[in-house]
Design a protein around this motif. Structure first.
Motif, PDB file in Angstrom:
ATOM      1  N   ILE A 242      -0.395   3.557 -32.205  1.00  0.00           N
ATOM      2  CA  ILE A 242      -0.955   3.603 -30.857  1.00  0.00           C
ATOM      3  C   ILE A 242      -0.774   2.263 -30.166  1.00  0.00           C
ATOM      4  O   ILE A 242      -1.061   1.204 -30.744  1.00  0.00           O
ATOM      5  CB  ILE A 242      -2.460   3.963 -30.917  1.00  0.00           C
ATOM      6  CG1 ILE A 242      -2.641   5.362 -31.492  1.00  0.00           C
ATOM      7  CG2 ILE A 242      -3.100   3.868 -29.540  1.00  0.00           C
ATOM      8  CD1 ILE A 242      -4.061   5.672 -31.869  1.00  0.00           C
ATOM      9  N   ASP A 243      -0.276   2.330 -28.949  1.00  0.00           N
ATOM     10  CA  ASP A 243      -0.221   1.159 -28.080  1.00  0.00           C
ATOM     11  C   ASP A 243      -1.330   1.264 -27.042  1.00  0.00           C
ATOM     12  O   ASP A 243      -1.598   2.364 -26.532  1.00  0.00           O
ATOM     13  CB  ASP A 243       1.133   1.057 -27.371  1.00  0.00           C
ATOM     14  CG  ASP A 243       2.211   0.457 -28.261  1.00  0.00           C
ATOM     15  OD1 ASP A 243       1.903   0.159 -29.436  1.00  0.00           O
ATOM     16  OD2 ASP A 243       3.351   0.303 -27.793  1.00  0.00           O
ATOM     17  N   VAL A 244      -1.961   0.138 -26.741  1.00  0.00           N
ATOM     18  CA  VAL A 244      -3.095   0.113 -25.815  1.00  0.00           C
ATOM     19  C   VAL A 244      -2.827  -0.920 -24.729  1.00  0.00           C
ATOM     20  O   VAL A 244      -2.369  -2.032 -25.017  1.00  0.00           O
ATOM     21  CB  VAL A 244      -4.409  -0.252 -26.547  1.00  0.00           C
ATOM     22  CG1 VAL A 244      -5.571  -0.309 -25.561  1.00  0.00           C
ATOM     23  CG2 VAL A 244      -4.699   0.745 -27.659  1.00  0.00           C
ATOM     24  N   SER A 245      -3.111  -0.554 -23.490  1.00  0.00           N
ATOM     25  CA  SER A 245      -3.107  -1.528 -22.393  1.00  0.00           C
ATOM     26  C   SER A 245      -4.371  -1.313 -21.583  1.00  0.00           C
ATOM     27  O   SER A 245      -4.820  -0.177 -21.411  1.00  0.00           O
ATOM     28  CB  SER A 245      -1.860  -1.365 -21.513  1.00  0.00           C
ATOM     29  OG  SER A 245      -1.856  -0.104 -20.876  1.00  0.00           O
ATOM     30  N   LEU A 246      -4.965  -2.398 -21.090  1.00  0.00           N
ATOM     31  CA  LEU A 246      -6.195  -2.288 -20.310  1.00  0.00           C
ATOM     32  C   LEU A 246      -6.404  -3.534 -19.467  1.00  0.00           C
ATOM     33  O   LEU A 246      -5.831  -4.594 -19.746  1.00  0.00           O
ATOM     34  CB  LEU A 246      -7.401  -2.073 -21.227  1.00  0.00           C
ATOM     35  CG  LEU A 246      -7.870  -3.260 -22.084  1.00  0.00           C
ATOM     36  CD1 LEU A 246      -9.346  -3.063 -22.475  1.00  0.00           C
ATOM     37  CD2 LEU A 246      -7.028  -3.410 -23.339  1.00  0.00           C
ATOM     38  N   HIS A 247      -7.215  -3.378 -18.419  1.00  0.00           N
ATOM     39  CA  HIS A 247      -7.645  -4.490 -17.579  1.00  0.00           C
ATOM     40  C   HIS A 247      -9.113  -4.767 -17.898  1.00  0.00           C
ATOM     41  O   HIS A 247      -9.933  -3.844 -17.927  1.00  0.00           O
ATOM     42  CB  HIS A 247      -7.508  -4.130 -16.101  1.00  0.00           C
ATOM     43  CG  HIS A 247      -6.092  -4.018 -15.637  1.00  0.00           C
ATOM     44  ND1 HIS A 247      -5.624  -4.647 -14.496  1.00  0.00           N
ATOM     45  CD2 HIS A 247      -5.025  -3.345 -16.145  1.00  0.00           C
ATOM     46  CE1 HIS A 247      -4.343  -4.360 -14.328  1.00  0.00           C
ATOM     47  NE2 HIS A 247      -3.964  -3.567 -15.316  1.00  0.00           N
ATOM     48  N   ILE A 248      -9.435  -6.030 -18.142  1.00  0.00           N
ATOM     49  CA  ILE A 248     -10.828  -6.405 -18.347  1.00  0.00           C
ATOM     50  C   ILE A 248     -11.296  -7.244 -17.160  1.00  0.00           C
ATOM     51  O   ILE A 248     -10.521  -7.994 -16.567  1.00  0.00           O
ATOM     52  CB  ILE A 248     -11.029  -7.176 -19.668  1.00  0.00           C
ATOM     53  CG1 ILE A 248     -10.143  -8.417 -19.730  1.00  0.00           C
ATOM     54  CG2 ILE A 248     -10.776  -6.272 -20.864  1.00  0.00           C
ATOM     55  CD1 ILE A 248     -10.408  -9.307 -20.945  1.00  0.00           C
ATOM     56  N   GLU A 249     -12.562  -7.074 -16.813  1.00  0.00           N
ATOM     57  CA  GLU A 249     -13.129  -7.731 -15.629  1.00  0.00           C
ATOM     58  C   GLU A 249     -14.022  -8.888 -16.062  1.00  0.00           C
ATOM     59  O   GLU A 249     -14.954  -8.706 -16.851  1.00  0.00           O
ATOM     60  CB  GLU A 249     -13.922  -6.699 -14.823  1.00  0.00           C
ATOM     61  CG  GLU A 249     -13.039  -5.527 -14.374  1.00  0.00           C
ATOM     62  CD  GLU A 249     -13.833  -4.322 -13.884  1.00  0.00           C
ATOM     63  OE1 GLU A 249     -15.083  -4.357 -13.999  1.00  0.00           O
ATOM     64  OE2 GLU A 249     -13.212  -3.346 -13.408  1.00  0.00           O
ATOM     65  N   VAL A 250     -13.718 -10.086 -15.561  1.00  0.00           N
ATOM     66  CA  VAL A 250     -14.479 -11.284 -15.913  1.00  0.00           C
ATOM     67  C   VAL A 250     -14.826 -12.053 -14.637  1.00  0.00           C
ATOM     68  O   VAL A 250     -14.202 -11.869 -13.586  1.00  0.00           O
ATOM     69  CB  VAL A 250     -13.687 -12.198 -16.870  1.00  0.00           C
ATOM     70  CG1 VAL A 250     -13.338 -11.477 -18.156  1.00  0.00           C
ATOM     71  CG2 VAL A 250     -12.416 -12.711 -16.205  1.00  0.00           C
ATOM     72  N   GLU A 251     -15.831 -12.900 -14.737  1.00  0.00           N
ATOM     73  CA  GLU A 251     -16.179 -13.759 -13.611  1.00  0.00           C
ATOM     74  C   GLU A 251     -15.051 -14.750 -13.354  1.00  0.00           C
ATOM     75  O   GLU A 251     -14.409 -15.253 -14.286  1.00  0.00           O
ATOM     76  CB  GLU A 251     -17.482 -14.514 -13.904  1.00  0.00           C
ATOM     77  CG  GLU A 251     -18.700 -13.615 -14.084  1.00  0.00           C
ATOM     78  CD  GLU A 251     -19.127 -12.954 -12.773  1.00  0.00           C
ATOM     79  OE1 GLU A 251     -18.661 -13.389 -11.696  1.00  0.00           O
ATOM     80  OE2 GLU A 251     -19.940 -12.003 -12.822  1.00  0.00           O
ATOM     81  N   GLY A 252     -14.817 -15.068 -12.069  1.00  0.00           N
ATOM     82  CA  GLY A 252     -13.676 -15.890 -11.706  1.00  0.00           C
ATOM     83  C   GLY A 252     -13.846 -17.370 -11.938  1.00  0.00           C
ATOM     84  O   GLY A 252     -12.896 -18.133 -11.718  1.00  0.00           O
ATOM     85  N   ASP A 253     -15.041 -17.809 -12.382  1.00  0.00           N
ATOM     86  CA  ASP A 253     -15.226 -19.244 -12.576  1.00  0.00           C
ATOM     87  C   ASP A 253     -14.788 -19.704 -13.975  1.00  0.00           C
ATOM     88  O   ASP A 253     -14.989 -20.861 -14.339  1.00  0.00           O
ATOM     89  CB  ASP A 253     -16.692 -19.625 -12.340  1.00  0.00           C
ATOM     90  CG  ASP A 253     -17.644 -18.881 -13.272  1.00  0.00           C
ATOM     91  OD1 ASP A 253     -17.174 -18.012 -14.046  1.00  0.00           O
ATOM     92  OD2 ASP A 253     -18.857 -19.165 -13.223  1.00  0.00           O
ATOM     93  N   ARG A 254     -14.186 -18.819 -14.747  1.00  0.00           N
ATOM     94  CA  ARG A 254     -13.712 -19.200 -16.081  1.00  0.00           C
ATOM     95  C   ARG A 254     -12.459 -20.070 -15.952  1.00  0.00           C
ATOM     96  O   ARG A 254     -11.620 -19.855 -15.068  1.00  0.00           O
ATOM     97  CB  ARG A 254     -13.367 -17.963 -16.920  1.00  0.00           C
ATOM     98  CG  ARG A 254     -14.545 -17.040 -17.179  1.00  0.00           C
ATOM     99  CD  ARG A 254     -15.584 -17.723 -18.083  1.00  0.00           C
ATOM    100  NE  ARG A 254     -16.620 -16.784 -18.483  1.00  0.00           N
ATOM    101  CZ  ARG A 254     -17.776 -16.628 -17.857  1.00  0.00           C
ATOM    102  NH1 ARG A 254     -18.015 -17.357 -16.765  1.00  0.00           N
ATOM    103  NH2 ARG A 254     -18.669 -15.775 -18.277  1.00  0.00           N
ATOM    104  N   THR A 255     -12.355 -21.062 -16.828  1.00  0.00           N
ATOM    105  CA  THR A 255     -11.126 -21.865 -16.849  1.00  0.00           C
ATOM    106  C   THR A 255      -9.991 -21.046 -17.445  1.00  0.00           C
ATOM    107  O   THR A 255     -10.217 -19.987 -18.047  1.00  0.00           O
ATOM    108  CB  THR A 255     -11.311 -23.136 -17.689  1.00  0.00           C
ATOM    109  OG1 THR A 255     -11.492 -22.763 -19.068  1.00  0.00           O
ATOM    110  CG2 THR A 255     -12.529 -23.930 -17.214  1.00  0.00           C
ATOM    111  N   LEU A 256      -8.775 -21.544 -17.290  1.00  0.00           N
ATOM    112  CA  LEU A 256      -7.627 -20.849 -17.854  1.00  0.00           C
ATOM    113  C   LEU A 256      -7.761 -20.730 -19.368  1.00  0.00           C
ATOM    114  O   LEU A 256      -7.439 -19.684 -19.945  1.00  0.00           O
ATOM    115  CB  LEU A 256      -6.342 -21.598 -17.498  1.00  0.00           C
ATOM    116  CG  LEU A 256      -5.032 -21.018 -18.037  1.00  0.00           C
ATOM    117  CD1 LEU A 256      -4.831 -19.594 -17.535  1.00  0.00           C
ATOM    118  CD2 LEU A 256      -3.852 -21.898 -17.641  1.00  0.00           C
ATOM    119  N   PHE A 257      -8.259 -21.783 -19.995  1.00  0.00           N
ATOM    120  CA  PHE A 257      -8.433 -21.750 -21.444  1.00  0.00           C
ATOM    121  C   PHE A 257      -9.463 -20.698 -21.840  1.00  0.00           C
ATOM    122  O   PHE A 257      -9.275 -19.959 -22.819  1.00  0.00           O
ATOM    123  CB  PHE A 257      -8.870 -23.133 -21.953  1.00  0.00           C
ATOM    124  CG  PHE A 257      -7.778 -24.168 -21.900  1.00  0.00           C
ATOM    125  CD1 PHE A 257      -6.713 -24.121 -22.792  1.00  0.00           C
ATOM    126  CD2 PHE A 257      -7.817 -25.181 -20.954  1.00  0.00           C
ATOM    127  CE1 PHE A 257      -5.704 -25.081 -22.740  1.00  0.00           C
ATOM    128  CE2 PHE A 257      -6.813 -26.128 -20.904  1.00  0.00           C
ATOM    129  CZ  PHE A 257      -5.748 -26.082 -21.789  1.00  0.00           C
TER     130      PHE A 257
END
Length: 308
Positions: A242-257
Motif C-alpha cells: 500500500i502506498d499512502v499520500s496525505l496532507h497534514i494541517e499544522v500551525e504556520g508559526d513552525r520553523t522549517l526544521f
C-alpha cells in the motif's frame, strides 16, 4: 518472516505434490482405480504449476535493484492469477467429468481397495496440513501468491474427498455418488478461482485497502500533537503493498526544521504498518488557507477527533 521462508513454502508444496504423484500412481497401477487415477493426474498437474509458482516466488522475493527500486513484490498478483487459471482448469475438468459420466451412464461398480482409500484419506490430511501452513505464512507475510496457493490446496482436499466418496459409493451399490460428488466439488473449486481473481484484480487496479486499515492510517496522522487535521488522504494498493499520500494541517508559526520533524514523524508512524510500503506527506500551514474539511476523514474517524 524472511524471503527465504516464502521461497521455502513453494519448495515444500512442490515436493509434497511430487510425492503424491508417486503414491497415487503406484496405487493406480496396482488397483486400476479410476478415482485414484484421476487424483494422480490432478497431482501431476499440481506439480507442474507448483514449479512455476516456485519460480514466481523466487522472483518476487528478490531485493530491490536499479530497475525495480521498490523490489519485486508487485509480481505476486500475476503469480496468483496464474494459480487461478490452474484452479479454473481443474474445476472445469472435474465438472466436465461429472456431467459426462452422469449423461453417458458410464458409472460402474468396482471392488474397493484399502490402498485406494488410504491414499485418498492421506491426500486429504496432507493437503489440509499444506493449506494451514501456506495460509499461516501468507498471513504473516501478506503474500497474495501464498494465499492463492493455500486456497488451491484447500481445493485438493475437496477433490480427494469427492474421489473417496466415489470409491466408497461402489461398496454400497451407488457408484453414481462419484460423479455427483465431483459435480458439487467443481462448483467449490470454480468459486475459489473467482475469489483469487477478485482479490488480485484489486491489487492490480489500485483499489483502496480495507476500511479498518484506512482508519488506522488517519488516526496515526491525527495523533501527532502538532497535527491539527488532515485531508486528501489516499491509500491504494500497488501490487500487494500500500502506498499512502496525505496532507497534514499544522500551525504556520513552525520553523522549517520543526515542520520537517513533524512530517518525518507522521511518515514513520504510518510506515510502521506492515502492509504499507511508501508514505508521502505534504504539510499545509494554516495561514495559507489550505486547511479544509474532508468528508472521507469525517466518515473514517468521526470528524477527525482523535485524542492528542
Amino acid at each position: 518472516m524472511s524471503n527465504r521462508a516464502i521461497r521455502r513454502v513453494g519448495a515444500v508444496v512442490l515436493a509434497v505434490n511430487v510425492l503424491l504423484v508417486v503414491a497415487k500412481g503406484l496405487v493406480w497401477w496396482t488397483t486400476g482405480s479410476l478415482a485414484v487415477g484421476s487424483e494422480a493426474v490432478n497431482s501431476l498437474a499440481d506439480s507442474a504449476y507448483s514449479l512455476v509458482i516456485l519460480a514466481g516466488l523466487y522472483l518476487t522475493t528478490q531485493p530491490p535493484d536499479f530497475s525495480h527500486p521498490h523490489g519485486h513484490e508487485r509480481i505476486e498478483p500475476f503469480v496468483s492469477l496464474f494459480i487461478a487459471l490452474g484452479v479454473f482448469a481443474a474445476g472445469g475438468a472435474v465438472l466436465w467429468r461429472s456431467v459426462s459420466s452422469v449423461l453417458a451412464g458410464s458409472v460402474s461398480t468396482a471392488p474397493v481397495s484399502p490402498s485406494a482409500v488410504a491414499v485418498l484419506v492421506g491426500t486429504a490430511v496432507v493437503k489440509f496440513g499444506l493449506y494451514r501452513y501456506c495460509l499461516r505464512v501468507a498471513e504473516e507475510t501478506h503474500s497474495p501468491a501464498l494465499t492463492a496457493t493455500a486456497l488451491d490446496n484447500r481445493n485438493d482436499i475437496l477433490t480427494a474427498s469427492a474421489a473417496l466418496v466415489g470409491v466408497l459409493g461402489s461398496t454400497v451399490g451407488l457408484p453414481v455418488l462419484d460423479p455427483l460428488a465431483a459435480g458439487v466439488v467443481s462448483v467449490g473449486i470454480l468459486y475459489t478461482g473467482y475469489e483469487i481473481v477478485q482479490d488480485n484484480v484489486d491489487y492490480l487496479v489500485g483499489s483502496a485497502p480495507p476500511e479498518e486499515l484506512r482508519v488506522e492510517i488517519v488516526q496515526r496522522a491525527l495523533s501527532h500533537p502538532d497535527v491539527e487535521g488532515a485531508h486528501d488522504v489516499i491509500a491504494h494498493y500497488v501490487g500487494p503493498e500500500i502506498d499512502v499520500s496525505l496532507h497534514i494541517e499544522v500551525e504556520g508559526d513552525r520553523t522549517l526544521f520543526e515542520a520537517h520533524d513533524i512530517e518525518t514523524e507522521v511518515m514513520e508512524s504510518i510506515r510502521e504498518l506492515d502492509e504499507v510500503d511508501d508514505v508521502f506527506v505534504h504539510v499545509d500551514p494554516k495561514e495559507l488557507g489550505e486547511w479544509k474539511d474532508d468528508e472521507t476523514i469525517d466518515e473514517l474517524v468521526g470528524g477527525g477527533n482523535v485524542e492528542k
